[in-house]
Write a protein that holds these residues in place. Sequence first.
Motif, PDB file in Angstrom:
ATOM      1  N   GLY A 217     -31.966  25.244   8.690  1.00 18.12           N
ATOM      2  CA  GLY A 217     -33.385  25.222   8.973  1.00 18.12           C
ATOM      3  C   GLY A 217     -34.646  25.774   8.930  1.00 18.12           C
ATOM      4  N   GLY A 218     -35.082  25.911   9.578  1.00 15.75           N
ATOM      5  CA  GLY A 218     -36.834  26.225   9.525  1.00 15.75           C
ATOM      6  C   GLY A 218     -37.204  25.073   9.409  1.00 15.75           C
ATOM      7  N   SER A 219     -36.560  23.393   9.211  1.00 18.85           N
ATOM      8  CA  SER A 219     -37.187  22.717   7.930  1.00 18.85           C
ATOM      9  C   SER A 219     -37.071  21.261   8.765  1.00 18.85           C
ATOM     10  N   LEU A 220     -36.683  21.226   9.877  1.00 19.02           N
ATOM     11  CA  LEU A 220     -37.020  20.091  10.983  1.00 19.02           C
ATOM     12  C   LEU A 220     -38.764  20.445  11.760  1.00 19.02           C
ATOM     13  N   VAL A 221     -39.482  22.043  12.145  1.00 15.35           N
ATOM     14  CA  VAL A 221     -40.249  22.605  12.486  1.00 15.35           C
ATOM     15  C   VAL A 221     -40.823  23.190  11.041  1.00 15.35           C
ATOM     16  N   PRO A 222     -42.257  23.416  11.274  1.00 18.96           N
ATOM     17  CA  PRO A 222     -43.031  23.743   9.931  1.00 18.96           C
ATOM     18  C   PRO A 222     -42.827  25.290   9.447  1.00 18.96           C
ATOM     19  N   ILE A 223     -41.917  25.932   9.563  1.00 16.64           N
ATOM     20  CA  ILE A 223     -41.823  26.490   8.921  1.00 16.64           C
ATOM     21  C   ILE A 223     -41.845  27.419   7.286  1.00 16.64           C
ATOM     22  N   GLY A 224     -41.555  26.337   6.807  1.00 17.54           N
ATOM     23  CA  GLY A 224     -40.929  25.946   5.201  1.00 17.54           C
ATOM     24  C   GLY A 224     -39.136  26.155   4.807  1.00 17.54           C
ATOM     25  N   GLY A 225     -38.595  25.999   6.192  1.00 16.91           N
ATOM     26  CA  GLY A 225     -37.051  26.511   5.692  1.00 16.91           C
ATOM     27  C   GLY A 225     -36.257  27.297   4.530  1.00 16.91           C
ATOM     28  N   HIS A 226     -34.514  27.464   5.049  1.00 17.30           N
ATOM     29  CA  HIS A 226     -34.158  29.374   4.342  1.00 17.30           C
ATOM     30  C   HIS A 226     -33.414  28.767   3.151  1.00 17.30           C
ATOM     31  N   ASN A 227     -32.459  29.796   3.310  1.00 14.25           N
ATOM     32  CA  ASN A 227     -31.881  29.421   1.682  1.00 14.25           C
ATOM     33  C   ASN A 227     -30.690  28.310   2.205  1.00 14.25           C
TER      34      ASN A 227
ATOM     35  N   GLU B  36     -39.324  25.410  -2.218  1.00 14.57           N
ATOM     36  CA  GLU B  36     -39.571  23.598  -2.582  1.00 14.57           C
ATOM     37  C   GLU B  36     -38.531  23.401  -3.996  1.00 14.57           C
ATOM     38  N   GLU B  37     -38.661  24.363  -5.453  1.00 18.86           N
ATOM     39  CA  GLU B  37     -37.838  23.351  -6.087  1.00 18.86           C
ATOM     40  C   GLU B  37     -36.224  23.610  -6.312  1.00 18.86           C
ATOM     41  N   ILE B  38     -35.786  24.901  -5.672  1.00 16.62           N
ATOM     42  CA  ILE B  38     -34.874  24.985  -5.515  1.00 16.62           C
ATOM     43  C   ILE B  38     -34.022  23.411  -4.737  1.00 16.62           C
ATOM     44  N   THR B  39     -35.081  23.326  -3.198  1.00 20.11           N
ATOM     45  CA  THR B  39     -34.528  22.107  -2.488  1.00 20.11           C
ATOM     46  C   THR B  39     -34.337  20.574  -3.386  1.00 20.11           C
ATOM     47  N   ARG B  40     -35.608  20.443  -4.031  1.00 16.83           N
ATOM     48  CA  ARG B  40     -35.670  19.334  -5.107  1.00 16.83           C
ATOM     49  C   ARG B  40     -34.334  19.139  -5.785  1.00 16.83           C
ATOM     50  N   SER B  41     -33.900  19.741  -6.133  1.00 16.73           N
ATOM     51  CA  SER B  41     -33.014  19.968  -7.641  1.00 16.73           C
ATOM     52  C   SER B  41     -31.776  19.773  -6.425  1.00 16.73           C
ATOM     53  N   LEU B  42     -31.369  20.145  -5.716  1.00  8.84           N
ATOM     54  CA  LEU B  42     -30.308  20.037  -5.469  1.00  8.84           C
ATOM     55  C   LEU B  42     -30.254  18.341  -4.625  1.00  8.84           C
ATOM     56  N   ILE B  43     -31.281  18.336  -4.539  1.00  4.27           N
ATOM     57  CA  ILE B  43     -31.463  16.896  -3.652  1.00  4.27           C
ATOM     58  C   ILE B  43     -31.310  15.961  -5.468  1.00  4.27           C
TER      59      ILE B  43
ATOM     60  N   ALA C 241     -23.445  20.143  -6.136  1.00  2.00           N
ATOM     61  CA  ALA C 241     -24.305  21.432  -4.971  1.00  2.00           C
ATOM     62  C   ALA C 241     -24.059  23.160  -5.631  1.00  2.00           C
ATOM     63  N   GLN C 242     -22.438  23.248  -6.149  1.00  2.00           N
ATOM     64  CA  GLN C 242     -22.050  24.644  -6.764  1.00  2.00           C
ATOM     65  C   GLN C 242     -22.617  24.481  -7.994  1.00  2.00           C
ATOM     66  N   LEU C 243     -22.506  23.137  -8.585  1.00  2.03           N
ATOM     67  CA  LEU C 243     -22.252  23.564 -10.265  1.00  2.03           C
ATOM     68  C   LEU C 243     -24.099  23.424  -9.794  1.00  2.03           C
ATOM     69  N   VAL C 244     -24.498  23.059  -9.689  1.00  4.64           N
ATOM     70  CA  VAL C 244     -26.414  23.506  -9.063  1.00  4.64           C
ATOM     71  C   VAL C 244     -26.288  25.357  -9.445  1.00  4.64           C
ATOM     72  N   PHE C 245     -25.938  25.658  -8.489  1.00  3.47           N
ATOM     73  CA  PHE C 245     -25.923  26.699  -7.572  1.00  3.47           C
ATOM     74  C   PHE C 245     -25.354  27.568  -9.387  1.00  3.47           C
ATOM     75  N   GLU C 246     -24.339  27.262  -9.478  1.00  3.54           N
ATOM     76  CA  GLU C 246     -23.574  28.002 -11.531  1.00  3.54           C
ATOM     77  C   GLU C 246     -24.629  28.241 -12.370  1.00  3.54           C
ATOM     78  N   ARG C 247     -25.420  26.734 -12.696  1.00  3.73           N
ATOM     79  CA  ARG C 247     -26.675  26.531 -13.622  1.00  3.73           C
ATOM     80  C   ARG C 247     -27.673  27.318 -13.486  1.00  3.73           C
ATOM     81  N   GLU C 248     -27.729  27.595 -12.138  1.00  3.91           N
ATOM     82  CA  GLU C 248     -29.248  28.898 -11.655  1.00  3.91           C
ATOM     83  C   GLU C 248     -28.972  30.126 -12.401  1.00  3.91           C
ATOM     84  N   ARG C 249     -27.957  30.377 -12.134  1.00  2.00           N
ATOM     85  CA  ARG C 249     -27.874  32.049 -12.255  1.00  2.00           C
ATOM     86  C   ARG C 249     -27.644  32.962 -13.334  1.00  2.00           C
ATOM     87  N   GLY C 250     -28.638  33.961 -13.664  1.00  2.00           N
ATOM     88  CA  GLY C 250     -28.899  34.864 -14.207  1.00  2.00           C
ATOM     89  C   GLY C 250     -30.450  35.367 -14.566  1.00  2.00           C
TER      90      GLY C 250
END
Length: 422
Positions: A325-335, A356-363, A398-407
């Motif tokens: 949520g927070g993404s159908l209304v102009p809140i800016g989205g959540h985690n 912004e970038e996390i969501t774009r990467s996942l998409i 989705a899980q691959l993106v999560f693991e790749r970005e850790r650190g």
Amino acid sequence: MRFLYTLAMFLATPVLVLRLLLRGLRSSPPYQRRWLERFGSFEAPGFSGSLWVHAVSVGEVNAAEPLIKALQRSYANAPLVITTVTPTGAARVQQLFGDSVFHVYLPYDLPFAVRRFMKRVRPRLAVIVETEIWPNLYFACRRRGIPLMIVNARLSARSMRGYKPLRSLAASALRCVSVIAAQSRTDAARYRLLGADPQKVLVSGNMKFDMPIPEGAVAAGAAMRAHWGARRPVWMAASTHDGEELAALEAHLKVLQRLPDALLLLAPRHPERFRLVEHTVRNLGFRVATRSADGVPAGTHQVCVIDAMGELMPFFAGSDVAFVGGSLVPIGGHNVLEPAALSVPVLVGPYTFNFEEITRSLIEQGGAERVSAADQLGPHLLQLLLDAPRRERMGDAAQLVFERERGAVRRVMRLVDGLLQE
């Protein structure tokens, strides 16, 4: 400029106090309690050389969790102070860390309140999580020789526009900062444009990728699925705001037409809205369970309102699809990373500028899809709930993106060590 800003803060203080009292009277009693802390008035804990982390609310506390635990491991003898602005943030600190940290509310950005706060907690390091620029607080750190960091730093285009009238003041405040560890190259560029010293801005990544999956969350999700029906189509609408619950319920009606045994797990973002959302769901004729009253929904329930804080991960683990949520209304989205960490396909609305970038990467990697408008949520859900192989591919991506970005926490800890050694 700073004098005018401070004058404005003094003039606004009665309004701020009245807002605390009104929120307490209406729906959230914790807003009435401990209000003197917001003026730096609290019993001194009796230590010095503390490590101070500020996380404004629940999302920032969750983001800071792996860093705080790393600080506790590496600096076991240093007192740890956590400040928040909201009672929900305070409750999350208590839930995660209990008495192992000292929690106090961040004071208003008034010189006398900041001085009181500093005298009581006596920090040797200040760490601000994400986006909180308070000029008087920042100048107080510089005067006292306290190294100040902004970590997991993000700055959306919307925030940039908000700082525009105070750009010179924000720039002078940012010059008090020792290090800005930004989530992304875009965030780093925006901090430089706002006036931060380019030499002090670097990209460390997003600490939310380093968040631990709560022990037992996957097993708890599997146990819940067994209880409500292992083969049932289940989707979750998490961290929803006003307007999004109705969109989720309308989408669920469309899902039920095709999948009559489907279950919606509905988790409003703010506790003061739990009861209102429950009443709305009941008034619309759904068979409703709540986390507080029923624990886990049964096979007969169509909707479960999750009226509890800090319990989303097991429900994500038990879901086939998650709308964040927070993404159908102009809140800016959540985690979006919580479902991604558990290999759950993610849906988001058009407003995701907070992530912004996390969501774009996942998409881009196929782990998430964007819903262009509220009336498109139902069709997207149906497509996914009817296509198990596609859900599995999305979950794996989705899980691959999560693991790749850790650190990120490891990189931030190297910066902390360097500042403390100096």
